[in-house]
Design a protein around this motif. Structure first.
Motif, mmCIF file in Angstrom:
data_model
loop_
_atom_site.group_PDB
_atom_site.id
_atom_site.type_symbol
_atom_site.label_atom_id
_atom_site.label_comp_id
_atom_site.label_asym_id
_atom_site.label_seq_id
_atom_site.Cartn_x
_atom_site.Cartn_y
_atom_site.Cartn_z
ATOM 1 N N GLU A 182 0.832 -1.217 0.000
ATOM 2 C CA GLU A 182 0.000 0.000 0.000
ATOM 3 C C GLU A 182 0.863 1.263 0.000
ATOM 4 O OE1 GLU A 182 -3.542 2.093 2.635
ATOM 5 O OE2 GLU A 182 -3.015 0.005 3.007
ATOM 6 N N TYR A 183 1.939 1.228 0.761
ATOM 7 C CA TYR A 183 2.839 2.378 0.847
ATOM 8 C C TYR A 183 4.180 2.011 0.209
ATOM 9 C CZ TYR A 183 -0.681 3.845 4.163
ATOM 10 O OH TYR A 183 -1.877 4.174 4.749
ATOM 11 N N ASN A 184 4.121 1.671 -1.056
ATOM 12 C CA ASN A 184 5.292 1.192 -1.798
ATOM 13 C C ASN A 184 6.443 2.192 -1.783
ATOM 14 O OD1 ASN A 184 6.758 -0.617 -3.402
ATOM 15 N ND2 ASN A 184 6.078 0.399 -5.264
ATOM 16 N N TRP A 185 6.132 3.465 -1.751
ATOM 17 C CA TRP A 185 7.176 4.494 -1.777
ATOM 18 C C TRP A 185 8.081 4.416 -0.546
ATOM 19 C CZ3 TRP A 185 7.270 8.147 2.096
ATOM 20 C CH2 TRP A 185 6.101 8.276 2.865
ATOM 21 N N ILE A 186 7.535 3.973 0.597
ATOM 22 C CA ILE A 186 8.369 3.844 1.798
ATOM 23 C C ILE A 186 9.430 2.772 1.566
ATOM 24 C CG2 ILE A 186 8.403 3.153 4.227
ATOM 25 C CD1 ILE A 186 5.592 4.328 4.486
ATOM 26 N N ASP A 187 8.990 1.657 0.974
ATOM 27 C CA ASP A 187 9.915 0.554 0.706
ATOM 28 C C ASP A 187 10.871 0.895 -0.429
ATOM 29 O OD1 ASP A 187 10.897 -1.950 1.275
ATOM 30 O OD2 ASP A 187 9.307 -3.041 0.272
ATOM 31 N N LYS A 188 10.357 1.532 -1.444
ATOM 32 C CA LYS A 188 11.174 1.867 -2.612
ATOM 33 C C LYS A 188 12.310 2.828 -2.246
ATOM 34 C CE LYS A 188 10.786 3.560 -7.337
ATOM 35 N NZ LYS A 188 9.880 4.071 -8.368
ATOM 36 N N TYR A 189 12.015 3.775 -1.391
ATOM 37 C CA TYR A 189 13.015 4.767 -0.986
ATOM 38 C C TYR A 189 13.455 4.548 0.461
ATOM 39 C CZ TYR A 189 11.309 6.894 -5.236
ATOM 40 O OH TYR A 189 10.943 7.112 -6.539
ATOM 41 N N ARG A 190 13.555 3.274 0.878
ATOM 42 C CA ARG A 190 13.852 2.936 2.269
ATOM 43 C C ARG A 190 15.198 3.465 2.729
ATOM 44 N NH1 ARG A 190 14.238 -1.011 -0.894
ATOM 45 N NH2 ARG A 190 16.094 -2.295 -1.053
ATOM 46 N N PHE A 191 16.119 3.744 1.808
ATOM 47 C CA PHE A 191 17.405 4.304 2.206
ATOM 48 C C PHE A 191 17.233 5.695 2.793
ATOM 49 C CE2 PHE A 191 16.757 5.321 -2.214
ATOM 50 C CZ PHE A 191 17.137 6.646 -2.323
ATOM 51 N N VAL A 192 16.133 6.384 2.439
ATOM 52 C CA VAL A 192 15.834 7.697 3.003
ATOM 53 C C VAL A 192 14.742 7.592 4.068
ATOM 54 C CG1 VAL A 192 14.915 10.002 2.492
ATOM 55 C CG2 VAL A 192 16.496 8.918 0.899
ATOM 56 N N THR A 193 13.654 6.872 3.742
ATOM 57 C CA THR A 193 12.505 6.817 4.650
ATOM 58 C C THR A 193 12.751 5.977 5.895
ATOM 59 O OG1 THR A 193 11.537 4.964 3.430
ATOM 60 C CG2 THR A 193 10.830 7.189 2.806
ATOM 61 N N LEU A 194 13.588 4.947 5.788
ATOM 62 C CA LEU A 194 13.869 4.073 6.933
ATOM 63 C C LEU A 194 15.353 4.043 7.299
ATOM 64 C CD1 LEU A 194 11.633 1.036 5.905
ATOM 65 C CD2 LEU A 194 11.103 2.820 7.568
ATOM 66 N N LEU A 195 16.138 4.799 6.566
ATOM 67 C CA LEU A 195 17.591 4.817 6.734
ATOM 68 C C LEU A 195 18.150 3.405 6.681
ATOM 69 C CD1 LEU A 195 17.809 7.516 9.547
ATOM 70 C CD2 LEU A 195 18.000 7.847 7.082
ATOM 71 N N SER A 196 17.649 2.646 5.710
ATOM 72 C CA SER A 196 18.053 1.251 5.537
ATOM 73 C C SER A 196 18.607 1.059 4.133
ATOM 74 C CB SER A 196 16.841 0.333 5.746
ATOM 75 O OG SER A 196 17.134 -0.976 5.360
ATOM 76 N N SER A 197 19.759 0.433 4.051
ATOM 77 C CA SER A 197 20.360 0.213 2.735
ATOM 78 C C SER A 197 20.331 -1.260 2.349
ATOM 79 C CB SER A 197 21.797 0.733 2.725
ATOM 80 O OG SER A 197 22.543 0.059 3.712
ATOM 81 N N SER A 198 19.391 -1.999 2.924
ATOM 82 C CA SER A 198 19.274 -3.421 2.625
ATOM 83 C C SER A 198 19.032 -3.644 1.142
ATOM 84 C CB SER A 198 18.114 -4.012 3.434
ATOM 85 O OG SER A 198 17.856 -5.323 3.041
ATOM 86 N N LYS A 199 19.652 -4.683 0.591
ATOM 87 C CA LYS A 199 19.484 -4.995 -0.832
ATOM 88 C C LYS A 199 18.062 -5.491 -1.112
ATOM 89 C CE LYS A 199 21.485 -7.715 -4.554
ATOM 90 N NZ LYS A 199 22.469 -8.721 -4.925
ATOM 91 N N SER A 254 7.887 -14.299 -9.031
ATOM 92 C CA SER A 254 7.125 -13.565 -10.047
ATOM 93 C C SER A 254 7.276 -12.060 -9.851
ATOM 94 C CB SER A 254 5.653 -13.974 -10.038
ATOM 95 O OG SER A 254 4.990 -13.452 -8.912
ATOM 96 N N GLU A 255 7.414 -11.621 -8.594
ATOM 97 C CA GLU A 255 7.580 -10.189 -8.325
ATOM 98 C C GLU A 255 9.047 -9.764 -8.303
ATOM 99 O OE1 GLU A 255 5.272 -8.427 -5.187
ATOM 100 O OE2 GLU A 255 3.753 -10.013 -5.333
ATOM 101 N N PHE A 256 9.912 -10.693 -7.898
ATOM 102 C CA PHE A 256 11.342 -10.399 -7.757
ATOM 103 C C PHE A 256 12.144 -11.542 -8.379
ATOM 104 C CE2 PHE A 256 8.939 -8.769 -4.145
ATOM 105 C CZ PHE A 256 9.189 -7.411 -4.258
ATOM 106 N N PRO A 257 12.243 -11.578 -9.704
ATOM 107 C CA PRO A 257 12.831 -12.718 -10.418
ATOM 108 C C PRO A 257 14.277 -13.058 -10.034
ATOM 109 C CG PRO A 257 11.808 -11.175 -11.952
ATOM 110 C CD PRO A 257 11.777 -10.542 -10.604
ATOM 111 N N ARG A 258 15.014 -12.148 -9.477
ATOM 112 C CA ARG A 258 16.425 -12.397 -9.149
ATOM 113 C C ARG A 258 16.628 -12.823 -7.694
ATOM 114 N NH1 ARG A 258 19.215 -7.278 -12.153
ATOM 115 N NH2 ARG A 258 18.743 -7.945 -14.268
ATOM 116 N N ASN A 259 15.579 -13.168 -7.003
ATOM 117 C CA ASN A 259 15.702 -13.516 -5.585
ATOM 118 C C ASN A 259 16.300 -14.910 -5.438
ATOM 119 O OD1 ASN A 259 14.791 -14.731 -2.966
ATOM 120 N ND2 ASN A 259 14.189 -12.603 -2.655
ATOM 121 N N ASN A 260 17.558 -14.951 -5.008
ATOM 122 C CA ASN A 260 18.273 -16.223 -4.848
ATOM 123 C C ASN A 260 17.702 -17.082 -3.734
ATOM 124 O OD1 ASN A 260 20.058 -15.587 -6.915
ATOM 125 N ND2 ASN A 260 21.440 -14.526 -5.515
#
Length: 138
Positions: free
Chosen positions: A67-84, A117-123
Motif C-alpha cells: 500500500e505504501y510502496n514508496w516507503i519501501d522503494k526509498y527505504r534508504f531515506v525513509t527508513l535509513l536502511s540500505s538493505s538490498k 514472479s515479483e522479484f525474479p532475481r531472488n536467490n
C-alpha cells in the motif's frame, strides 16, 4: 548525518557533529522500530518457532509495504536502511519459510513462486523452491 550536522552548525550549537550523530541515531532507531513493526514482530515470532502467528505478521508487513510502496522503494531515506532486499520481498520469503516449517510445502512453494514472479532475481526464493520441489519429487 552530515545534513543534520550542518543544521546544528547553522543553529550555532556547541558541538554540531555530536548533536547531528545523536539526532541521526534517534531518527534511525525510531523509523526502524515503528514503520516495519509487523515485520519485526514476524521475525520475533519466527525466532520463537511460532510460525503460524509469524505468517500473519509477515502478510501484514507485505500488505503495508504494498500500500505504501514508496516507503519501501526509498527505504534508504525513509527508513535509513540500505538493505538490498526490500520489505515486500523479505515478507514473501519469510511467509514461504514459515509455511515450510509447519509442513505446508504447497503453500511454501506458492509463496516462493510469488516471490519470484515479483522479484525474479531472488536467490533465496530460487533455492527454497528447488529444495522443496526436489523433496516433493522424491
Amino acid at each position: 548525518m552530515l545534513f543534520l550536522t550542518f543544521i546544528f552548525h547553522k543553529l550555532n550549537a556547541n558541538e554540531p557533529p555530536l548533536y547531528g550523530a545523536i539526532t541521526y541515531l534517534l531518527i534511525s532507531i525510531s523509523l526502524r522500530n515503528f514503520v516495519p513493526k509487523s515485520h519485526r514482530e514476524g521475525l520475533k515470532l519466527t525466532n520463537e518457532h511460532k510460525f503460524e502467528n509469524a505468517i500473519e505478521k509477515f502478510k501484514n508487513s507485505y500488505n503495508f509495504f504494498t500500500e505504501y510502496n514508496w516507503i519501501d522503494k526509498y527505504r534508504f531515506v525513509t527508513l535509513l536502511s540500505s538493505s538490498k532486499m526490500n520489505y515486500r520481498e523479505m515478507a514473501l520469503c519469510n511467509i514461504a519459510f514459515c509455511y515450510s516449517q509447519i509442513g505446508n510445502g504447497q503453500k511454501a512453494i506458492e509463496y516462493y513462486k510469488k516471490t519470484l514472479s515479483e522479484f525474479p532475481r531472488n536467490n533465496l526464493a530460487q533455492a527454497g523452491l528447488k529444495m522443496l520441489t526436489s523433496i516433493e519429487n522424491k
